[in-house]
Every structure is written in structure tokens, then in C-alpha cells.
Scaffold this active site. Sequence first.
Site, short mmCIF file in Angstrom:
data_model
loop_
_atom_site.label_atom_id
_atom_site.label_comp_id
_atom_site.label_asym_id
_atom_site.label_seq_id
_atom_site.Cartn_x
_atom_site.Cartn_y
_atom_site.Cartn_z
N ARG A 14 0.85 -1.19 0.00
CA ARG A 14 0.00 0.00 0.00
C ARG A 14 0.89 1.24 0.00
O ARG A 14 1.97 1.26 0.58
CB ARG A 14 -0.91 0.01 1.23
CG ARG A 14 -1.94 1.15 1.17
CD ARG A 14 -2.72 1.30 2.46
NE ARG A 14 -3.57 2.49 2.39
CZ ARG A 14 -4.10 3.08 3.46
NH1 ARG A 14 -3.86 2.61 4.67
NH2 ARG A 14 -4.85 4.15 3.32
N HIS A 15 0.40 2.29 -0.63
CA HIS A 15 1.13 3.55 -0.69
C HIS A 15 1.33 4.16 0.70
O HIS A 15 0.65 3.81 1.67
CB HIS A 15 0.38 4.55 -1.57
CG HIS A 15 -1.00 4.87 -1.06
ND1 HIS A 15 -1.23 5.77 -0.03
CD2 HIS A 15 -2.21 4.39 -1.41
CE1 HIS A 15 -2.52 5.83 0.21
NE2 HIS A 15 -3.15 5.01 -0.60
N ARG A 64 0.00 9.05 -5.29
CA ARG A 64 0.45 8.52 -4.01
C ARG A 64 1.10 7.15 -4.16
O ARG A 64 2.05 6.81 -3.44
CB ARG A 64 -0.70 8.49 -3.00
CG ARG A 64 -1.96 7.71 -3.43
CD ARG A 64 -3.10 8.08 -2.51
NE ARG A 64 -4.33 7.34 -2.71
CZ ARG A 64 -5.32 7.70 -3.53
NH1 ARG A 64 -5.18 8.79 -4.28
NH2 ARG A 64 -6.43 6.98 -3.61
N GLU A 88 -7.18 2.64 -6.73
CA GLU A 88 -8.18 2.47 -5.67
C GLU A 88 -9.58 2.42 -6.27
O GLU A 88 -9.79 2.76 -7.45
CB GLU A 88 -8.05 3.62 -4.67
CG GLU A 88 -8.97 3.55 -3.45
CD GLU A 88 -8.78 2.30 -2.60
OE1 GLU A 88 -9.23 1.23 -3.06
OE2 GLU A 88 -8.22 2.41 -1.50
N HIS A 156 -3.52 0.24 -3.39
CA HIS A 156 -4.28 1.01 -2.40
C HIS A 156 -4.97 0.04 -1.45
O HIS A 156 -5.22 -1.12 -1.79
CB HIS A 156 -5.29 1.90 -3.12
CG HIS A 156 -4.66 2.79 -4.14
ND1 HIS A 156 -4.34 4.11 -3.89
CD2 HIS A 156 -4.26 2.54 -5.41
CE1 HIS A 156 -3.78 4.63 -4.97
NE2 HIS A 156 -3.72 3.69 -5.91
#
Length: 204
Positions: A14-15, A64, A88, A156
Amino acid sequence: MGNETPARRIVLLRHGRTAWNAAHRIQGQIDVELDDVGVDQARSVAPLIAALEPTLVWSSDLARARMTADEVAKEAGLVPSYDARLREFTLGEFEGLTHDELRVRDAGAFDRFRRDEWVGIPGAESPLEVADRISAALHDLADALGPGETGVAVTHGAAARAGLVAFLGWPLATARDLRAIGNCGRVFLEQRPTGDWLLAAYNL
């Protein structure tokens, strides 16, 4: 046993944090960059990922995720590739609202949102649509790996959960039973000798 093909691995990452994460503002596909904390998180996790000697780094094309992937790829000596399938959820009318704003606007909708019951959000993708596109990207990443190689998919939080259960062939509702993945949290998937995949570690 000694002639088994070395296992392929996929790391879902995940970012790092954004200012919207910190403010509990719903991002969806609104293109928000990492904040200073998020940049530090990405730089801290990059050596951990690089130590796995990945051969591929794929990423959502949202800022991101790209910023996170860039740090990982730089540390690993790789060039990242960007894939919109790793984005996302599109969250329609909820995007841009804080959790408090959504609660005031529609308490029932907020309760469903907090339970990850995202079917029927006006203008949003369905969980099945997200699961299908993330899973398809992960299958393509797996197919691009040689024996024993590791690939990284920077994505995401909510999309990762939906995609990984679809990739593993689990019921989609299982995603709601998985804890939210933290910023720069990692999920490890590993291929069995039989060719199917297992969840080796979650939210490290």
C-alpha cells in the site's frame, strides 16, 4: 523435492500516507500526493522491499502510489511500470468527504461504508469490478515473473483487499474480514509447487 521449481512471490504494497489519510478524507481516485510522513514511510520501506531482490515493480498510476513505487524501484535498481488497473476504488459521490461529513450527510451510508459494504454508492465502482481489475493485473504480474522471482504491486488499501481475495479464488465477501492495510503495509503472496497461490503474510 529437490527438483521443485523455485516459488514466485508477489508483494502487495500500500502507498504511504497522504494528508487526506491523516484527515480521514475519502480519496477514491482523487489524485492526492504523499505528505511528508508518507514520503518517509516510502523511503523506510524501500530497503525492505529491495532486500527481496524484486525483478518487477508495477504500480497504480495515481500519484500517491507512483511516489511510493518510485522510492522502491530506485532502491531496487529498477524502473517502475504504471497500471491504471491497480488504482483504488472509484467512490463516486463519497470522494472528497471526510468521515464526519459523510456521517452528518447520511449516517446509514456512513455505517455501511465503515463496514466495507460499498455496493450502491452513487457513481462508484462495484467491489466486483475492482476485484476483477486488480486480480487481472496480479495475474499478469505473476505471468511476467520467472521461476523464483519476486514482483511488487504498489496499490491502495481497499482495492488490495478486494483484489487479493479474487486472485486467491476466495469469496469476495472475505475481503471485509481482512483488517485494513496500513500505509506502506505489505502483503506477501507465494506460489505453491502445484501452481496455485497462497497468502504467506498480511499487513506487515
